[in-house]
Design a protein around this motif. Structure first.
Motif, short mmCIF file in Angstrom:
data_model
loop_
_atom_site.label_atom_id
_atom_site.label_comp_id
_atom_site.label_asym_id
_atom_site.label_seq_id
_atom_site.Cartn_x
_atom_site.Cartn_y
_atom_site.Cartn_z
N ASN A 1 25.53 6.47 -0.55
CA ASN A 1 26.58 7.43 -0.91
C ASN A 1 26.72 8.56 0.11
O ASN A 1 27.21 9.64 -0.23
CB ASN A 1 26.31 8.03 -2.30
N GLY A 2 26.26 8.32 1.36
CA GLY A 2 26.33 9.36 2.37
C GLY A 2 25.47 10.57 2.04
O GLY A 2 25.70 11.67 2.55
N ASN A 3 24.45 10.36 1.22
CA ASN A 3 23.61 11.44 0.70
C ASN A 3 22.24 11.41 1.38
O ASN A 3 21.59 10.36 1.44
CB ASN A 3 23.45 11.26 -0.82
N ALA A 4 21.80 12.55 1.88
CA ALA A 4 20.51 12.62 2.57
C ALA A 4 19.35 12.29 1.64
O ALA A 4 18.26 11.92 2.09
CB ALA A 4 20.31 14.00 3.18
N GLN A 5 19.55 12.44 0.32
CA GLN A 5 18.49 12.19 -0.64
C GLN A 5 18.41 10.72 -1.05
O GLN A 5 17.55 10.34 -1.82
CB GLN A 5 18.68 13.06 -1.88
N GLN A 6 19.37 9.90 -0.57
CA GLN A 6 19.36 8.47 -0.86
C GLN A 6 19.17 7.70 0.43
O GLN A 6 19.20 8.27 1.53
CB GLN A 6 20.65 8.06 -1.58
N SER B 1 0.83 -1.20 0.00
CA SER B 1 0.00 0.00 0.00
C SER B 1 0.87 1.25 0.00
O SER B 1 2.03 1.21 0.41
CB SER B 1 -0.90 0.01 1.23
N PRO B 2 0.32 2.37 -0.47
CA PRO B 2 1.07 3.62 -0.43
C PRO B 2 1.59 3.92 0.97
O PRO B 2 0.84 3.83 1.95
CB PRO B 2 0.05 4.66 -0.88
N GLY B 3 2.87 4.23 1.07
CA GLY B 3 3.47 4.51 2.36
C GLY B 3 4.10 3.32 3.04
O GLY B 3 4.85 3.48 4.01
N GLU B 4 3.84 2.12 2.56
CA GLU B 4 4.45 0.93 3.14
C GLU B 4 5.96 0.95 2.94
O GLU B 4 6.73 0.49 3.78
CB GLU B 4 3.84 -0.33 2.52
N VAL B 5 6.41 1.49 1.81
CA VAL B 5 7.83 1.59 1.50
C VAL B 5 8.17 3.07 1.35
O VAL B 5 7.54 3.79 0.57
CB VAL B 5 8.19 0.84 0.20
N ALA B 6 9.18 3.53 2.10
CA ALA B 6 9.60 4.92 2.02
C ALA B 6 10.18 5.21 0.64
O ALA B 6 10.93 4.39 0.09
CB ALA B 6 10.63 5.22 3.09
N LEU B 7 9.84 6.36 0.07
CA LEU B 7 10.30 6.72 -1.27
C LEU B 7 11.28 7.87 -1.18
O LEU B 7 11.01 8.89 -0.57
CB LEU B 7 9.11 7.12 -2.15
N ARG B 8 12.45 7.70 -1.80
CA ARG B 8 13.44 8.77 -1.90
C ARG B 8 13.68 9.06 -3.38
O ARG B 8 14.12 8.18 -4.12
CB ARG B 8 14.76 8.35 -1.24
N GLY B 9 13.37 10.26 -3.80
CA GLY B 9 13.58 10.63 -5.19
C GLY B 9 12.54 10.01 -6.11
O GLY B 9 11.52 9.49 -5.68
#
Length: 678
Positions: free
Chosen positions: A662-667, A617-625
């Protein structure tokens, strides 16, 4: 909790008591959603200190965990899906409990249930402490500070938390937090709590702050948990379709008031935001009420967030004015929740995923840049992860089980030269393989490039760098592309062969209409000894993808992880089944793979595409980018684990994968557990 040798009996439920439960109205109260909740059952019974230091073994605890697990999984009572009831017996360290609570909290959207059974102790500060198998009296350093447990619980993303403690002095939790719950009548709360069930905590303890918890029969549940299991299993013949937390509490007190125990043991409860009126389980004594007749008019989808709460307020106002309630209470509930689990292909299925290590630290070092994974031979509960950032580090990780990942990072070992000096800047470790015996590991560095052997305990290099084919070196010494050299290592279970893969083609090899033409080098040798290049294979990827990891199934079979990232589209992650064997051609002497016949390349078939795995369901898996599937990320590491022992994928092998943030807040740092049929 005390556990005398001599058992004593419990009185039947029918014993009279002034604290009887009133009959309820036919309408079932709002109930927690098992499909969007998580139940974590923690139990400690195997105390192992010298002569136990007064902490006796609690054989009853294993019965507690088994009894509660059975009740919560019973579709006529708890209704929880299999993967949402997690059992944690005998955690070795306090961080293992905190990690498990935090991970359960990230998965629980509706309600988080945390249960603990074991010895409870009071410290010199008069606070409640929980114990572990190696805890000892008079040694507070080995106790679990409940303030840390509170902190772990408060990180939960769940709307509600139900905490159940079965240990001596457990009521101290409530005393430290505030006044205990006085069990008001459910009917009095019906309207006042209608709009308050979106948040809150309910604590249920086995005894008062200054009393012991008893376990009279080591072959049965403890007194408190036994009564709780009994109440949930039998239900309430005078109740409705659902038992609320408040009703469970009163039935529990009624049952325990009739027990013959060494001293009186009375449970305590603390209610926040009226959660006593929350439906906890189905009433086992009552058949489900018939479904209401659906209305003929089209009803809009239930509004989320604040709008949904406004609808609840409006409903409460209508009830207060004597107006008729809507014909279907279920209109206020969201659609059935779907977990991120299930088939990715006919031969692969997602068992679990975990983001619990994302942006975490161990001893002030970030657990980030994880680019390779390797199990020690014969060990599948712990894995080693190589980080590609500076300096080179190997993190030992506890993983839990393939079906329920519980990631726990330990202090990293820094890799150094044999004399203890630094390896130099930009080590860029990309792959790791643990040798037989589990004392040494082979590590590939993309910078250089280089393959080295290190002692896992000390992190010191052992022996010289491995010899590399000349073409694998970066221009002008060879044909490899800087930053796209050795990305994968695979050591066969026998230890006879080591396979080394390039991420991108050599300059002279190129690509075939977007399909990269790569070389995989085989080494022959012995674990702990010398490995010598002896055979080279040609491998062709899918369009635009690079080779980032290899896993050896046996001497002549590999799994290959192919990856690509496209701005605006996200990642592509595919795992291939690759066959070697005697017919696979040696291309060591070939100056170029370009225009080479197709049958001279290794045969590979798709095992699964991560984009095809169910994200739930939507929100079950966190999405980055931006990603085509929320599960997708910068997957770089992969390790083949043991055999799945239970469930629909029994007999398959478990495959653990990890993303490099990669030490990146967006990943994100994310682990995946996949059941693969090989």
């Amino acid at each position: 909790m005390t556990e005398p040798v001599v058992p004593s009996a419990s009185a039947p439920d029918s014993a009279p008591t002034p604290d009887s439960t009133p009959a309820r109205t036919p309408e079932a109260p709002q109930r927690l959603d098992p499909a969007r909740s998580v139940c974590l059952l923690i139990g400690v019974d195997a105390y192992s200190g010298p002569a136990h230091d007064g902490l006796e073994k609690l054989n009853s605890v294993k019965h507690n965990l088994a009894g509660l697990r059975k009740v919560f999984l019973d579709q006529h009572i708890g209704g929880f899906p299999e993967g949402r009831v997690i059992t944690l017996p005998n955690p070795a360290e306090a961080p293992e409990i905190m990690d498990a609570v935090e991970e359960a909290g990230t998965r629980a959207e509706d309600t988080l249930i945390v249960y603990y059974a074991g010895h409870g102790l009071l410290g010199t500060d008069q606070r409640l402490y929980l114990t572990l198998p190696k805890s000892r009296l008079g040694r507070p350093a080995g106790w679990v500070d409940t303030r840390h447990l509170r902190g772990a619980i408060e990180k939960s993303s769940a709307r509600r938390v139900v905490l159940i403690l079965d240990c001596c002095f457990s009521g101290k939790w409530i005393q430290d937090e505030g006044e205990s719950y006085s069990a008001p009548d459910s009917a009095e709360l019906a309207l006042s709590t209608l709009t308050q069930l979106d948040a809150g905590t309910y604590a249920l303890t086995s005894t008062a702050h200054n009393r012991l918890s008893h376990a009279p029969d080591p072959d049965q549940c403890s007194a408190f948990t036994g009564a709780l299991v009994d109440v949930l299993t039998k239900g309430d013949s005078g109740g409705g379709e659902v038992l609320t937390l408040g009703e469970v509490f009163r039935l529990l007190r009624k049952t325990m008031s009739t027990m013959s125990l060494p001293e009186r043991q009375e449970p305590r409860a603390q209610d926040e935001n009226g959660l006593s009126a929350l439906g906890f389980v189905r009433n086992a004594a009552k058949p489900p009420l018939p479904e209401p007749t659906p209305p003929t008019e089209v009803v809009p989808a239930p509004p989320p967030g604040r709008l949904r709460r406004k609808l609840l307020v409006a409903l409460a106002a209508g009830l207060a004015l004597g107006l008729a309630a809507p014909p279907a209470w279920d209109r206020l509930h969201p659609p059935a929740h779907v977990e991120a689990r299930g088939d990715c292909s006919s031969r692969a299925a997602l068992l679990d995923h975990s983001d619990v290590l994302d942006k975490q630290e161990v001893d002030n070092e970030g657990v980030e840049g994880l680019s390779g994974l390797a199990f020690a031979p014969g060990r599948h509960d712990n894995v080693y992860a190589i980080a590609d950032n500076e300096p080179g580090r190997i993190f030992p990780l506890g993983i839990g089980t393939p079906e329920a990942l519980r990631l726990r990072a330990q202090r990293a070992t820094t890799l150094r030269k044999a004399d203890g000096s630094e390896l130099g800047r930009w080590f860029d470790g990309e792959a790791i393989a643990v040798e037989k015996g589990g004392r040494t590991a082979l590590v590939a560095s993309e910078t250089g490039p280089a393959i080295r052997r290190f002692e896992l305990d000390s992190g010191l290099q052992k022996g010289p760098d491995f010899p590399l084919p000349k073409g694998f070196r970066v221009w002008p010494d060879g044909g490899a592309m800087a930053g796209r050299t050795i990305e994968s290592l695979a050591l066969t279970p026998s230890g006879t062969y080591l396979y080394v893969g390039l991420e991108s083609p050599l300059a002279q090899d190129g690509d075939d209409r977007g399909k990269n033409l790569l070389r995989i080098q085989r080494y022959t040798g012995t674990p702990g000894g010398a490995y010598t290049p002896d055979h080279q294979y040609a491998y062709r990827t899918d369009e635009g993808l690079g080779l980032v990891e290899l896993v050896a199934v046996d001497d002549n079979r590999l799994l290959a992880l192919e990856r690509q990232y496209s701005a605006g589209l996200g990642n592509a992650i595919r795992v291939k089944n690759v066959l070697l064997g005697p017919k696979a051609r040696d291309v060591t002497g070939e100056k170029s793979l370009y225009d080479m016949p197709a049958d001279e390349f290794l045969t590979s078939t798709l095992l699964f595409d991560l984009a095809d795995c169910p994200a739930g369901s939507p929100g079950e898996v966190a999405l980055r980018g931006t990603q085509a599937n929320p599960l997708l990320g910068n997957v770089e590491g992969m390790a083949l684990g043991g055999t799945v022992s239970d469930g629909p994928y029994r007999g398959r092998r478990s495959l653990l994968m990890v993303t490099d943030d990669n030490g990146n807040a967006q990943q994100i740092t994310r682990f995946y557990s996949i059941a693969v049929q090989l």
